[in-house]
Design an enzyme around this catalytic site. Structure first.
Site, PDB file in Angstrom:
ATOM      1  N   GLU A 297       0.818  -1.216   0.000  1.00 44.82           N
ATOM      2  CA  GLU A 297       0.000   0.000   0.000  1.00 44.82           C
ATOM      3  C   GLU A 297       0.852   1.266   0.000  1.00 44.82           C
ATOM      4  O   GLU A 297       0.486   2.252  -0.619  1.00 44.82           O
ATOM      5  CB  GLU A 297      -0.995   0.001   1.165  1.00 44.82           C
ATOM      6  CG  GLU A 297      -2.074  -1.088   1.066  1.00 44.82           C
ATOM      7  CD  GLU A 297      -2.883  -1.051  -0.235  1.00 44.82           C
ATOM      8  OE1 GLU A 297      -3.109   0.048  -0.785  1.00 44.82           O
ATOM      9  OE2 GLU A 297      -3.272  -2.138  -0.715  1.00 44.82           O
TER      10      GLU A 297
ATOM     11  N   TYR B 105      -6.729   6.804   3.857  1.00 48.85           N
ATOM     12  CA  TYR B 105      -7.005   5.814   2.810  1.00 48.85           C
ATOM     13  C   TYR B 105      -6.177   4.539   3.027  1.00 48.85           C
ATOM     14  O   TYR B 105      -6.700   3.424   3.027  1.00 48.85           O
ATOM     15  CB  TYR B 105      -6.700   6.423   1.428  1.00 48.85           C
ATOM     16  CG  TYR B 105      -6.712   5.390   0.337  1.00 48.85           C
ATOM     17  CD1 TYR B 105      -7.919   4.881  -0.141  1.00 48.85           C
ATOM     18  CD2 TYR B 105      -5.520   4.891  -0.203  1.00 48.85           C
ATOM     19  CE1 TYR B 105      -7.945   3.912  -1.132  1.00 48.85           C
ATOM     20  CE2 TYR B 105      -5.534   3.922  -1.191  1.00 48.85           C
ATOM     21  CZ  TYR B 105      -6.750   3.444  -1.647  1.00 48.85           C
ATOM     22  OH  TYR B 105      -6.767   2.480  -2.606  1.00 48.85           O
TER      23      TYR B 105
ATOM     24  N   ASP C 271     -10.785   6.427  -1.910  1.00 49.04           N
ATOM     25  CA  ASP C 271      -9.946   7.297  -2.736  1.00 49.04           C
ATOM     26  C   ASP C 271     -10.776   7.777  -3.929  1.00 49.04           C
ATOM     27  O   ASP C 271     -11.995   7.554  -3.974  1.00 49.04           O
ATOM     28  CB  ASP C 271      -8.680   6.559  -3.186  1.00 49.04           C
ATOM     29  CG  ASP C 271      -8.984   5.459  -4.183  1.00 49.04           C
ATOM     30  OD1 ASP C 271     -10.174   5.099  -4.351  1.00 49.04           O
ATOM     31  OD2 ASP C 271      -8.039   4.933  -4.812  1.00 49.04           O
TER      32      ASP C 271
HETATM   33  N1  ADE Z   1      -4.094   0.603  -5.297  1.00 53.76           N
HETATM   34  C1  ADE Z   1      -3.919   0.820  -3.993  1.00 53.76           C
HETATM   35  N2  ADE Z   1      -3.988  -0.324  -3.304  1.00 53.76           N
HETATM   36  C2  ADE Z   1      -4.200  -1.296  -4.204  1.00 53.76           C
HETATM   37  C3  ADE Z   1      -4.360  -2.708  -4.126  1.00 53.76           C
HETATM   38  N3  ADE Z   1      -4.287  -3.312  -2.954  1.00 53.76           N
HETATM   39  N4  ADE Z   1      -4.600  -3.375  -5.262  1.00 53.76           N
HETATM   40  C4  ADE Z   1      -4.653  -2.716  -6.437  1.00 53.76           C
HETATM   41  N5  ADE Z   1      -4.499  -1.419  -6.578  1.00 53.76           N
HETATM   42  C5  ADE Z   1      -4.270  -0.711  -5.475  1.00 53.76           C
END
Ligand code: ADE
Length: 333
Positions: A39, A119, A137
């Site tokens: 993340e 987030y 988000d």
């Molecule tokens: N963008 C942010 N976190 C994500 C996730 N776990 N899988 C795909 N896109 C992402």
């Protein structure tokens, strides 16, 4: 906001996700630590770029303890090319906290880790800890705005709070899958800029925007509403061949030259006590402010000393007057 629609929408979304999700490396062998790494890497970086680097990073630092024990130089080296290096430093600090205290088990604890905002905390809590903590988000705001044909401006904090509460009320027990399914739908089907692929969407029988044929109208992100409107009177004072100018202080257009101006309150007359030769309205739009201007060309008898007085030629040569005033510089001849 009624959560029934979203509750109805959850099972088809989960079924669609299981059948269509992308095979991304962080979706295998997941731990809370590996989710934190993914993340943080995914903040400000495209999935395609993270895909290339995530595995290598995790092989070198497979646990929070391994990362905590590394030198900052080595961590930064492993982050090379991903950019936004403060994320790497934050991750390194977070790993030290986790190595010492264990992985936090609540939203508040996760949110307190360096580099983790609302987030990211929601994503980690729902994906790795199974908590009912939504991650909202721009993608999630977009797909919910379309599902509900919600006219609210998604740029406003109130909208985000409302959608967050809605998600909290409608989250199914499969929190992590649901969180990623929402992200996935936004990433590969319900894409921005008026080009959603509604034919492939598990919500095409439920989505209010689609059913009304109005998916391109949502989400609403009215920048205009966020702009402050300032009503001002701009006085182009003319004394013989010369015109009055003053230098702008701090802030917008700092250091440039402008005509005397006032909040709209009859300042023109107070300023000039002269003869109004012309009047004209003009608007100028900046990123955060909109000036609605009424300009006056005013002939005065004396050069009031608080201004700099210059001829048309001198202004053209020596004084930078912002183009925001161009409707009024046209009077200067
Ligand atoms: N963008 C942010 N976190 C994500 C996730 N776990 N899988 C795909 N896109 C992402």
């Amino acid at each position: 906001m009624e959560e029934t629609l979203l509750k109805t929408a959850a099972p088809p979304l989960l079924a669609w996700f299981r059948a269509n999700k992308r095979d991304l490396p962080w979706r295998h062998g997941r731990t809370p630590y590996s989710t934190l790494v993914a993340e943080l890497m995914l903040q400000q970086t495209r999935v395609e770029a993270v895909k290339e680097r995530y595995g290598e990073f995790l092989r070198r630092f497979p646990t929070a303890e391994a990362l905590a024990a590394a030198s900052e130089d080595e961590v930064l080296k492993m982050w090379e090319g991903l950019g936004y290096y403060s994320r790497a430093r934050h991750l390194h600090q977070a790993a030290k906290i986790i190595a010492r205290e264990g992985f936090p088990q609540t939203w508040v604890g996760v949110r307190a880790l360096p580099g983790v905002g609302d987030y990211t905390a929601g994503a980690i809590c729902s994906i790795a800890l199974g908590l009912n903590e939504p991650a909202v988000d721009g993608n999630v705001l977009r797909i919910l705005a379309r599902l509900y044909a919600d006219p609210a401006n998604i740029g406003e904090t109130g909208t985000k709070k409302r959608f967050s509460a809605l998600l909290k009320a409608a989250y199914p027990p499969e929190t992590g899958e649901f969180c990623e399914a929402l992200m996935e739908l936004g990433a590969i089907v319900c894409v921005p800029n008026g080009a959603p692929m509604c034919g492939a969407c598990p919500w095409n029988g439920l989505c209010k925007a689609h059913l009304a044929g109005e998916e391109v109208r949502f989400p609403v992100r009215s920048e205009k509403r966020e702009r402050r409107v300032e009503e001002i009177e701009v006085c182009v004072l003319k004394c013989g061949e010369k015109y009055a100018l003053k230098k702008r202080g701090k802030g917008l257009l700092a250091g440039l030259w402008e005509f005397p101006n006032f909040p709209r309150s009859g300042g023109a007359e107070a300023c000039a006590r002269g003869t109004i030769l012309a009047r004209r309205e003009a608007k100028h739009i900046f990123t955060h402010v909109e000036w609605h201007m009424t300009g006056y060309l005013i002939e005065v008898k004396e050069e009031c000393p608080q201004y700099v007085w210059a001829t048309a030629k001198e202004i053209e040569r020596n004084y930078a007057v912002p183009s925001a005033f161009k409707a009024f510089t046209a009077w200067i001849k």
